[in-house]
Design a protein around this motif. Structure first.
Motif, PDB file in Angstrom:
ATOM      1  N   LEU A  14       0.976  -1.165   0.151  1.00  0.00           N
ATOM      2  CA  LEU A  14      -0.013   0.157   0.080  1.00  0.00           C
ATOM      3  C   LEU A  14       0.861   1.019   0.020  1.00  0.00           C
ATOM      4  CD1 LEU A  14      -2.664   0.972   0.088  1.00  0.00           C
ATOM      5  CD2 LEU A  14      -2.849   0.853   2.614  1.00  0.00           C
ATOM      6  N   VAL A  18       0.547   4.288  -2.577  1.00  0.00           N
ATOM      7  CA  VAL A  18       0.315   5.812  -2.381  1.00  0.00           C
ATOM      8  C   VAL A  18       1.212   6.608  -2.801  1.00  0.00           C
ATOM      9  CG1 VAL A  18      -0.039   7.455  -0.461  1.00  0.00           C
ATOM     10  CG2 VAL A  18      -1.218   5.090  -0.189  1.00  0.00           C
ATOM     11  N   SER A  48      -2.314   9.103   5.534  1.00  0.00           N
ATOM     12  CA  SER A  48      -3.022   8.385   4.273  1.00  0.00           C
ATOM     13  C   SER A  48      -2.903   7.026   4.320  1.00  0.00           C
ATOM     14  CB  SER A  48      -2.552   8.887   2.938  1.00  0.00           C
ATOM     15  OG  SER A  48      -2.857  10.119   2.552  1.00  0.00           O
ATOM     16  N   LEU A  49      -1.780   6.536   4.594  1.00  0.00           N
ATOM     17  CA  LEU A  49      -1.783   4.825   5.054  1.00  0.00           C
ATOM     18  C   LEU A  49      -2.594   4.513   6.211  1.00  0.00           C
ATOM     19  CD1 LEU A  49       2.107   4.259   4.243  1.00  0.00           C
ATOM     20  CD2 LEU A  49       0.003   3.669   2.776  1.00  0.00           C
ATOM     21  N   LEU A  52      -6.302   4.590   5.163  1.00  0.00           N
ATOM     22  CA  LEU A  52      -6.409   3.552   4.390  1.00  0.00           C
ATOM     23  C   LEU A  52      -6.383   2.021   4.911  1.00  0.00           C
ATOM     24  CD1 LEU A  52      -4.589   4.938   1.225  1.00  0.00           C
ATOM     25  CD2 LEU A  52      -7.073   4.888   1.419  1.00  0.00           C
ATOM     26  N   ARG A  53      -5.645   1.879   5.705  1.00  0.00           N
ATOM     27  CA  ARG A  53      -5.378   0.331   6.404  1.00  0.00           C
ATOM     28  C   ARG A  53      -6.490   0.311   7.330  1.00  0.00           C
ATOM     29  NH1 ARG A  53       0.555   1.664   7.307  1.00  0.00           N
ATOM     30  NH2 ARG A  53       1.574   0.548   5.437  1.00  0.00           N
ATOM     31  N   ARG A  59      -9.389   2.227   0.598  1.00  0.00           N
ATOM     32  CA  ARG A  59      -8.339   1.612   0.145  1.00  0.00           C
ATOM     33  C   ARG A  59      -8.655   0.967  -1.131  1.00  0.00           C
ATOM     34  NH1 ARG A  59      -4.284  -2.582   3.150  1.00  0.00           N
ATOM     35  NH2 ARG A  59      -3.341  -3.216   1.502  1.00  0.00           N
ATOM     36  N   GLU A  60      -9.920   0.407  -1.398  1.00  0.00           N
ATOM     37  CA  GLU A  60     -10.399  -0.235  -2.532  1.00  0.00           C
ATOM     38  C   GLU A  60     -10.193   0.903  -3.650  1.00  0.00           C
ATOM     39  OE1 GLU A  60     -14.575  -2.061  -4.278  1.00  0.00           O
ATOM     40  OE2 GLU A  60     -13.677  -2.813  -2.540  1.00  0.00           O
ATOM     41  N   GLU A  63      -6.841   1.688  -4.670  1.00  0.00           N
ATOM     42  CA  GLU A  63      -6.113   0.531  -5.656  1.00  0.00           C
ATOM     43  C   GLU A  63      -6.779   0.601  -6.883  1.00  0.00           C
ATOM     44  OE1 GLU A  63      -7.221  -2.676  -3.016  1.00  0.00           O
ATOM     45  OE2 GLU A  63      -5.002  -2.773  -1.881  1.00  0.00           O
TER      46      GLU A  63
END
Length: 72
Positions: A14, A18, A48-49, A52-53, A59-60, A63
């Motif tokens: 991830l 990003v 952001s990480l 998103l986690r 996250r989808e 991606e």
């Protein structure tokens, strides 16, 4: 480890996603494409990480944008 030949994101973490998207679009461009606050309000890779986690739907979206973006 199990082989995943149909998973286009296999082996891509991830953080890499990003960072590449940020390099390509910038934070403003990401915020225009994906309407989430981690790209709008005081954005950073680290924040952001973290978001998103914890947030599978966001996250989808990230991606999907990564897969649609041509990094040539």
């Amino acid at each position: 480890m199990e082989s995943q030949p149909n998973n286009l994101l296999h082996g891509v973490n991830l953080a890499t996603i990003v960072e590449k998207l940020h390099d390509h679009y910038g934070w403003e461009g990401l915020a225009d494409r994906i309407n989430i606050n981690c790209f709008k309000s005081n954005p950073s890779v680290k924040s952001s990480l973290k978001f998103l986690r914890r947030t599978p739907w966001a996250r989808e979206k990230v991606e999907r944008l990564y897969l649609k973006t041509d990094f040539r």
